[in-house]
Design an enzyme around this catalytic site. Structure first.
Site, PDB file in Angstrom:
ATOM      1  CE  LYS A 193      26.572  73.166 119.183  1.00  0.00           C
ATOM      2  NZ  LYS A 193      27.521  72.312 119.639  1.00  0.00           N
ATOM      3  N   GLY A 194      26.773  79.368 115.970  1.00  0.00           N
ATOM      4  CA  GLY A 194      27.419  80.355 115.864  1.00  0.00           C
ATOM      5  C   GLY A 194      26.886  81.844 116.191  1.00  0.00           C
TER       6      GLY A 194
ATOM      7  NE  ARG B  92      29.556  77.098 119.708  1.00  0.00           N
ATOM      8  CZ  ARG B  92      29.755  77.117 118.322  1.00  0.00           C
ATOM      9  NH1 ARG B  92      29.632  78.388 117.595  1.00  0.00           N
ATOM     10  NH2 ARG B  92      29.817  75.839 117.817  1.00  0.00           N
TER      11      ARG B  92
ATOM     12  CD  GLU C 271      26.110  81.327 109.528  1.00  0.00           C
ATOM     13  OE1 GLU C 271      26.074  81.213 110.857  1.00  0.00           O
ATOM     14  OE2 GLU C 271      26.626  80.294 108.531  1.00  0.00           O
ATOM     15  CG  ASP C 272      28.906  82.301 112.648  1.00  0.00           C
ATOM     16  OD1 ASP C 272      28.547  81.861 111.568  1.00  0.00           O
ATOM     17  OD2 ASP C 272      29.324  81.226 113.544  1.00  0.00           O
TER      18      ASP C 272
ATOM     19  CE  LYS D 114      37.203  83.482 107.302  1.00  0.00           C
ATOM     20  NZ  LYS D 114      37.716  82.698 108.553  1.00  0.00           N
TER      21      LYS D 114
ATOM     22  CG  ASP E  82      35.650  80.973 105.506  1.00  0.00           C
ATOM     23  OD1 ASP E  82      36.415  81.848 104.566  1.00  0.00           O
ATOM     24  OD2 ASP E  82      36.143  80.040 105.834  1.00  0.00           O
TER      25      ASP E  82
ATOM     26  CG  ASP F  25      32.901  76.973 117.013  1.00  0.00           C
ATOM     27  OD1 ASP F  25      32.422  77.463 115.865  1.00  0.00           O
ATOM     28  OD2 ASP F  25      33.332  75.737 117.012  1.00  0.00           O
TER      29      ASP F  25
ATOM     30  CG  PHE G 123      39.689  80.155 112.466  1.00  0.00           C
ATOM     31  CD1 PHE G 123      38.997  79.574 111.538  1.00  0.00           C
ATOM     32  CD2 PHE G 123      39.048  80.078 113.939  1.00  0.00           C
ATOM     33  CE1 PHE G 123      37.908  78.677 111.729  1.00  0.00           C
ATOM     34  CE2 PHE G 123      38.278  79.128 114.077  1.00  0.00           C
ATOM     35  CZ  PHE G 123      37.529  78.538 113.032  1.00  0.00           C
TER      36      PHE G 123
HETATM   37  P1  IMP Z   1      31.269  78.790 104.661  1.00  0.00           P
HETATM   38  O1  IMP Z   1      30.371  77.701 104.314  1.00  0.00           O
HETATM   39  O2  IMP Z   1      32.825  78.463 104.638  1.00  0.00           O
HETATM   40  O3  IMP Z   1      30.895  80.008 104.306  1.00  0.00           O
HETATM   41  O4  IMP Z   1      31.529  78.499 106.389  1.00  0.00           O
HETATM   42  C1  IMP Z   1      30.397  79.108 107.268  1.00  0.00           C
HETATM   43  C2  IMP Z   1      30.821  78.604 108.519  1.00  0.00           C
HETATM   44  O5  IMP Z   1      32.104  78.135 108.849  1.00  0.00           O
HETATM   45  C3  IMP Z   1      30.268  79.746 109.691  1.00  0.00           C
HETATM   46  O6  IMP Z   1      28.917  79.674 109.739  1.00  0.00           O
HETATM   47  C4  IMP Z   1      31.252  79.210 110.902  1.00  0.00           C
HETATM   48  O7  IMP Z   1      30.499  78.216 111.521  1.00  0.00           O
HETATM   49  C5  IMP Z   1      32.331  78.533 110.078  1.00  0.00           C
HETATM   50  N1  IMP Z   1      33.634  79.641 110.024  1.00  0.00           N
HETATM   51  C6  IMP Z   1      34.157  79.907 109.074  1.00  0.00           C
HETATM   52  N2  IMP Z   1      34.906  80.967 109.533  1.00  0.00           N
HETATM   53  C7  IMP Z   1      35.327  81.000 110.762  1.00  0.00           C
HETATM   54  C8  IMP Z   1      36.068  81.571 111.561  1.00  0.00           C
HETATM   55  O8  IMP Z   1      36.825  82.592 111.096  1.00  0.00           O
HETATM   56  N3  IMP Z   1      35.956  81.334 112.885  1.00  0.00           N
HETATM   57  C9  IMP Z   1      34.684  80.411 113.137  1.00  0.00           C
HETATM   58  N4  IMP Z   1      34.019  79.810 112.504  1.00  0.00           N
HETATM   59  C10 IMP Z   1      33.948  79.918 111.136  1.00  0.00           C
HETATM   60 MG    MG Z   2      28.071  78.830 111.886  1.00  0.00          MG
END
Ligand code: IMP
Ligand code: MG
Length: 172
Positions: free
Chosen positions: A40-41, A162, A96-97, A128, A100, A156, A149
């Site tokens: 949803k982000g 959100r 994508e939002d 990030k 990470d 969220d 975070f």
């Molecule tokens: P990844 O697979 O670790 O890159 O995670 C990506 C997803 O984790 C993103 O689409 C977010 O939904 C969530 N996410 C990662 N870091 C944050 C943050 O700082 N705040 C909120 N959601 C996060």
């Molecule tokens: Mg997301």
């Protein structure tokens, strides 16, 4: 009480979203672009972004999750909603939002490439860097942050925050 430390103002977000939209409009001129918002982000970012695009585009959504309600990825991706448009020979831009660990996007890029898309690129509001595990190229990044975070503007924590119009660092 959780603490919300302002990171990006509405003005800063708007300016950056507009800049990215102009680059995308240039780069995809005369192409067949489909934007895929990751729910949803990304829903707020995507809705602001597309209103600054000056080229014809189609929009679709996918929903995946790698989180429970915590602050770190489980590493396991679950696909909740697939794309509906035919991506064959189309240029796909994932919206994508936040990136990470990169695990979610690595999965999505693979998945979308296997659907026959002509190209798959990534646009993320926040890049990030500190916890990156999977090598993913973020082609369009709104803001690069090292760690923390973040919540607001679609992002969220356990489904809350959100709706905040600006982006904050959440300290529990
Ligand atoms: P990844 O697979 O670790 O890159 O995670 C990506 C997803 O984790 C993103 O689409 C977010 O939904 C969530 N996410 C990662 N870091 C944050 C943050 O700082 N705040 C909120 N959601 C996060
Ligand atoms: Mg997301």
């Amino acid at each position: 009480m959780p603490e919300l430390i302002p990171i990006l103002s509405k003005t800063a977000i708007d300016a950056r979203v507009e800049e990215i939209a102009h680059r995308i409009s240039e780069d995809y001129r005369d192409r067949d672009l489909i934007l895929i918002g990751i729910l949803k982000g990304a829903f707020i970012f995507l809705s602001d972004l597309i209103r600054h695009l000056t080229i014809p585009v189609k929009v679709d959504f996918m929903s995946v999750s790698s989180y429970g309600n915590g602050m770190s990825s489980t590493g396991q991706i679950r696909l909740h909603k697939d794309v509906e448009l035919d991506l064959k020979n189309r240029d796909v831009l994932i919206v994508e939002d936040i990136v990470d660990t990169g695990v979610t996007l690595a999965y999505l890029v693979d998945y979308l490439k296997s659907s026959g898309a002509a190209s798959v690129r990534i646009c993320a509001l926040i890049d990030k860097r500190e916890r990156r595990q999977a090598a993913v190229a973020v082609d369009y990044a709104g803001h690069v942050v090292d760690k923390g975070f973040l919540v607001g503007y679609g992002l969220d924590y356990a489904e809350f925050y959100r709706n905040l119009p600006e982006i904050y660092h959440l300290k529990l």
